[in-house]
Design an enzyme around this catalytic site. Sequence first.
Site, mmCIF file in Angstrom:
data_model
loop_
_atom_site.group_PDB
_atom_site.id
_atom_site.type_symbol
_atom_site.label_atom_id
_atom_site.label_comp_id
_atom_site.label_asym_id
_atom_site.label_seq_id
_atom_site.Cartn_x
_atom_site.Cartn_y
_atom_site.Cartn_z
ATOM 1 C CB THR A 169 -0.848 -0.077 1.286
ATOM 2 O OG1 THR A 169 -1.562 -1.286 1.266
ATOM 3 C CG2 THR A 169 -1.775 1.062 1.465
ATOM 4 N NE ARG A 197 -7.291 -8.752 0.727
ATOM 5 C CZ ARG A 197 -6.371 -7.848 1.008
ATOM 6 N NH1 ARG A 197 -6.162 -6.856 0.174
ATOM 7 N NH2 ARG A 197 -5.648 -7.930 2.106
ATOM 8 N N GLY A 221 0.543 -3.069 5.198
ATOM 9 C CA GLY A 221 0.911 -4.401 5.645
ATOM 10 C C GLY A 221 -0.153 -5.414 5.291
#
Length: 310
Positions: A169, A197, A221
């Site tokens: 990210t 998802r 993460g």
Amino acid sequence: MSAVIVVHGGAWSIPEHLAEASVDGVKAAARAGSSVLLGGGSALDAVEAAVRALEDNSVFNAGHGATLNIDGEVELDAIIMDGRTLACGAVSSVKNIANPVTLARAVMEKTEHVMLTGRGANQFAESVGVAAVPPEALVSEYERKEWQKHKTYVTGVEEDFSSRWAHDTVGAVAVDRAGNVACATSTGGIRNKMVGRVGDSPVIGCGGYADNSIGAVSCTGHGESILKVTLARLILSHVEQGKSVEESSRLSLQHMADRVRGSGGSIAVSPSGEWAATFTTTRMAWAAVDQEGLWYGLDPNDRFQETLSQ
């Protein structure tokens, strides 16, 4: 009051061939956000500008260069939050928007909702003039090759975010001269994820949170782990108890590791301008601009400084 911006390009095991470009990318994004703040812009404007710069850089897993799902498609998630009002906007599973952080801001400012997803998000984008791009335009040659190599989704947290092929990210947090804070986070998710998802990035309190009375956080993460511990809000809860943003970040990431074996990172800033960039993965590209100049790092214990050119 001095303005501060901090950005990250994702917490994962960044390989050497991407290291220099990752650091250069976060430094450029921090400069872009700082330029907004120095021009009298808001923290909200600054984090959007910084994250747009990261989304436009194919080195990072957001916008151009995002990872591909199991069907070889881009699905993007993003959030933005204004600490002054607690207004928030988010989008998830968007396929053909180059800068989902800007679409998330439009959701915040032009609807009564917090999050729009998939087809509805794209319909809204069209209605407010956020231009669509061909989905293939967001796929980098590097990502297509990596997707071909790793068509089987690896479910282990440690494999995902300590391996050489994981990707992650981007995000930014800022405080402006008026003491307002803001956060923004954007991602393409996990490579070879299931279709549809959604991880932590667009979820308020998980991928990001901003409140003028406490501070602002953007997380990175393993998304499922971050969701389970509501990482962004957890960090700020420690700040509320009087801990520094650095200690709050470290304690919260350790809690995530202890409870759900999750690894990741975060950036945080307080309304007074105190900031931190913390991670438990092998590396995280980050950069910050405060009154002393530009700071950046990649490996644990890195804290390099440059003087900003005027």
